[in-house]
Scaffold this motif. Sequence first.
Motif, PDB file in Angstrom:
ATOM      1  N   THR A   1     -23.411 -82.359  45.726  1.00 25.17           N
ATOM      2  CA  THR A   1     -24.668 -81.203  46.341  1.00 25.17           C
ATOM      3  C   THR A   1     -25.790 -81.464  45.182  1.00 25.17           C
ATOM      4  O   THR A   1     -27.010 -81.136  45.644  1.00 25.17           O
ATOM      5  CB  THR A   1     -24.165 -79.903  46.075  1.00 25.17           C
ATOM      6  N   ALA A   2     -25.605 -82.060  44.113  1.00 27.71           N
ATOM      7  CA  ALA A   2     -26.879 -82.365  43.408  1.00 27.71           C
ATOM      8  C   ALA A   2     -27.703 -83.318  44.040  1.00 27.71           C
ATOM      9  O   ALA A   2     -29.026 -83.523  43.529  1.00 27.71           O
ATOM     10  CB  ALA A   2     -26.180 -82.965  41.939  1.00 27.71           C
ATOM     11  N   ALA A   3     -27.286 -84.130  45.114  1.00 28.16           N
ATOM     12  CA  ALA A   3     -28.284 -84.909  45.848  1.00 28.16           C
ATOM     13  C   ALA A   3     -28.939 -84.228  46.603  1.00 28.16           C
ATOM     14  O   ALA A   3     -30.348 -84.653  47.044  1.00 28.16           O
ATOM     15  CB  ALA A   3     -27.385 -85.899  46.846  1.00 28.16           C
ATOM     16  N   VAL A   4     -28.852 -82.841  46.552  1.00 34.38           N
ATOM     17  CA  VAL A   4     -29.644 -81.900  47.580  1.00 34.38           C
ATOM     18  C   VAL A   4     -30.767 -81.238  46.513  1.00 34.38           C
ATOM     19  O   VAL A   4     -31.919 -81.263  46.513  1.00 34.38           O
ATOM     20  CB  VAL A   4     -28.949 -80.888  48.257  1.00 34.38           C
ATOM     21  N   HIS A   5     -30.039 -80.736  45.354  1.00 36.97           N
ATOM     22  CA  HIS A   5     -31.007 -80.094  44.217  1.00 36.97           C
ATOM     23  C   HIS A   5     -30.054 -79.956  43.064  1.00 36.97           C
ATOM     24  O   HIS A   5     -28.735 -79.826  43.245  1.00 36.97           O
ATOM     25  CB  HIS A   5     -31.087 -78.715  44.677  1.00 36.97           C
ATOM     26  N   ARG A   6     -30.640 -80.477  41.823  1.00 38.89           N
ATOM     27  CA  ARG A   6     -29.774 -80.371  40.544  1.00 38.89           C
ATOM     28  C   ARG A   6     -29.102 -79.149  40.416  1.00 38.89           C
ATOM     29  O   ARG A   6     -28.118 -79.285  39.790  1.00 38.89           O
ATOM     30  CB  ARG A   6     -30.596 -80.929  39.821  1.00 38.89           C
ATOM     31  N   ALA A   7     -29.783 -77.962  40.787  1.00 41.12           N
ATOM     32  CA  ALA A   7     -29.246 -76.658  40.268  1.00 41.12           C
ATOM     33  C   ALA A   7     -27.934 -76.128  41.301  1.00 41.12           C
ATOM     34  O   ALA A   7     -27.509 -75.266  40.958  1.00 41.12           O
ATOM     35  CB  ALA A   7     -30.242 -75.714  40.280  1.00 41.12           C
ATOM     36  N   LEU A   8     -27.735 -77.060  42.457  1.00 38.63           N
ATOM     37  CA  LEU A   8     -26.787 -76.237  43.315  1.00 38.63           C
ATOM     38  C   LEU A   8     -25.571 -76.475  42.792  1.00 38.63           C
ATOM     39  O   LEU A   8     -24.533 -75.553  43.167  1.00 38.63           O
ATOM     40  CB  LEU A   8     -27.082 -77.182  44.618  1.00 38.63           C
ATOM     41  N   PRO A   9     -24.968 -77.637  42.310  1.00 35.96           N
ATOM     42  CA  PRO A   9     -23.544 -77.440  41.964  1.00 35.96           C
ATOM     43  C   PRO A   9     -23.186 -76.212  40.828  1.00 35.96           C
ATOM     44  O   PRO A   9     -22.100 -75.579  41.174  1.00 35.96           O
ATOM     45  CB  PRO A   9     -23.408 -78.859  41.133  1.00 35.96           C
ATOM     46  N   PRO A  10     -23.991 -76.102  40.127  1.00 36.07           N
ATOM     47  CA  PRO A  10     -23.511 -74.736  39.153  1.00 36.07           C
ATOM     48  C   PRO A  10     -23.482 -73.584  40.010  1.00 36.07           C
ATOM     49  O   PRO A  10     -22.615 -72.462  39.749  1.00 36.07           O
ATOM     50  CB  PRO A  10     -24.566 -74.976  37.893  1.00 36.07           C
ATOM     51  N   LEU A  11     -24.434 -73.286  40.754  1.00 32.30           N
ATOM     52  CA  LEU A  11     -24.494 -72.261  41.508  1.00 32.30           C
ATOM     53  C   LEU A  11     -23.553 -72.096  42.537  1.00 32.30           C
ATOM     54  O   LEU A  11     -22.902 -70.953  42.250  1.00 32.30           O
ATOM     55  CB  LEU A  11     -25.806 -72.122  42.325  1.00 32.30           C
ATOM     56  N   LEU A  12     -23.172 -72.962  43.283  1.00 26.63           N
ATOM     57  CA  LEU A  12     -21.768 -72.851  43.974  1.00 26.63           C
ATOM     58  C   LEU A  12     -20.662 -72.700  43.310  1.00 26.63           C
ATOM     59  O   LEU A  12     -19.716 -72.261  43.673  1.00 26.63           O
ATOM     60  CB  LEU A  12     -21.835 -74.121  44.839  1.00 26.63           C
ATOM     61  N   ALA A  13     -20.411 -73.371  42.069  1.00 28.13           N
ATOM     62  CA  ALA A  13     -19.257 -73.161  41.344  1.00 28.13           C
ATOM     63  C   ALA A  13     -18.908 -71.793  40.889  1.00 28.13           C
ATOM     64  O   ALA A  13     -17.890 -71.276  40.775  1.00 28.13           O
ATOM     65  CB  ALA A  13     -19.442 -74.161  39.904  1.00 28.13           C
ATOM     66  N   VAL A  14     -20.132 -70.962  40.568  1.00 23.13           N
ATOM     67  CA  VAL A  14     -20.083 -69.735  40.305  1.00 23.13           C
ATOM     68  C   VAL A  14     -19.693 -68.949  41.366  1.00 23.13           C
ATOM     69  O   VAL A  14     -18.770 -68.131  41.116  1.00 23.13           O
ATOM     70  CB  VAL A  14     -21.382 -69.121  39.497  1.00 23.13           C
ATOM     71  N   VAL A  15     -20.160 -69.120  42.415  1.00 25.70           N
ATOM     72  CA  VAL A  15     -20.031 -68.087  43.567  1.00 25.70           C
ATOM     73  C   VAL A  15     -18.588 -68.466  43.831  1.00 25.70           C
ATOM     74  O   VAL A  15     -17.823 -67.549  44.273  1.00 25.70           O
ATOM     75  CB  VAL A  15     -20.892 -68.635  44.821  1.00 25.70           C
ATOM     76  N   THR A  16     -18.082 -69.633  44.091  1.00 28.53           N
ATOM     77  CA  THR A  16     -16.638 -69.870  44.456  1.00 28.53           C
ATOM     78  C   THR A  16     -15.812 -69.435  43.443  1.00 28.53           C
ATOM     79  O   THR A  16     -14.690 -68.739  44.038  1.00 28.53           O
ATOM     80  CB  THR A  16     -16.784 -71.546  44.748  1.00 28.53           C
ATOM     81  N   SER A  17     -15.943 -69.678  42.387  1.00 24.40           N
ATOM     82  CA  SER A  17     -14.849 -69.381  41.276  1.00 24.40           C
ATOM     83  C   SER A  17     -14.797 -67.685  41.434  1.00 24.40           C
ATOM     84  O   SER A  17     -13.585 -67.166  41.129  1.00 24.40           O
ATOM     85  CB  SER A  17     -15.351 -69.625  39.916  1.00 24.40           C
ATOM     86  N   TRP A  18     -15.769 -66.804  41.395  1.00 28.58           N
ATOM     87  CA  TRP A  18     -15.678 -65.392  41.364  1.00 28.58           C
ATOM     88  C   TRP A  18     -15.031 -64.955  42.854  1.00 28.58           C
ATOM     89  O   TRP A  18     -14.162 -64.309  42.801  1.00 28.58           O
ATOM     90  CB  TRP A  18     -17.029 -64.851  41.174  1.00 28.58           C
TER      91      TRP A  18
END
Length: 259
Positions: free
Chosen positions: A171-188
């Motif tokens: 997802t960094a190919a879309v936006h560099r900040a997407l991977p950390p955002l998705l990781a937080v949402v999914t883990s919680w």
Amino acid sequence: MARGIRRPGEQRERNWLKAHHAARAVFHPAWIPEPLDPTVEQLKRIRVAGGTVAAIGVYTFVQGGFAVTEMLENLLVACGVLLVIAPLTVGVMLWIWRRTGSLRALRPALLRALGLLLTFIASAVVALLLLQHNSELGAGLLILPVSLVTLWLIWFVGAGALRVTGNFFGTAAVHRALPPLLAVVTSWLMALPDLFTGDLHGLGLALGIVFVLGAPVTVTGIALYELALLKRRYGIRLTDHPALHARRAPADAPYSYGR
């Protein structure tokens, strides 16, 4: 050359008979941009390693035995959550980005990321089905080849999970900040059901809460650190339209997660 460093244009020799080589080729293809900061990738490696050791320890010594089938079932649950939550999260960001630019150029990267997610889910489903029906499929002379294929696929899924944990399905190919955002949402979203239902894996109240919340808390901490670095060092903000930073590339030789 230091291990973990990939020079531009470098071709790595791959043996597709080795499951981790195949997983690297499939789940970290060339179109995924390399990380901008090696420190964050090192932290991700440490977190994944620590979480894996903790999970195996709990399942082995507390719950009385580690079952590969249960591990794959839990992985499929996580994939199911991802299949619902990732598009919703990305959809929210697309709604924010559309106010400052066109989204048409993002479509190819979004489709590739979705394809990577579906490929990973499919491989996990096949591995689980083979494991559950190994005795039926491997009757007679087929027992050895079926067992070898099952073991190879389990290793492939495990190695693939390491790759996608680092690049979060590209997802960094879309936006560099997407991977950390998705990781937080999914883990919680993965942790809260265990907390609310009281499934503390036999550890007792205090240790159970620490075990259940350990993953989302550490993931959130690393993600916030990554977002802060992106903003401070590279001027990349989550709410910025991806086109503003489309040509941003890491300086010098990048560190590639899981390589």
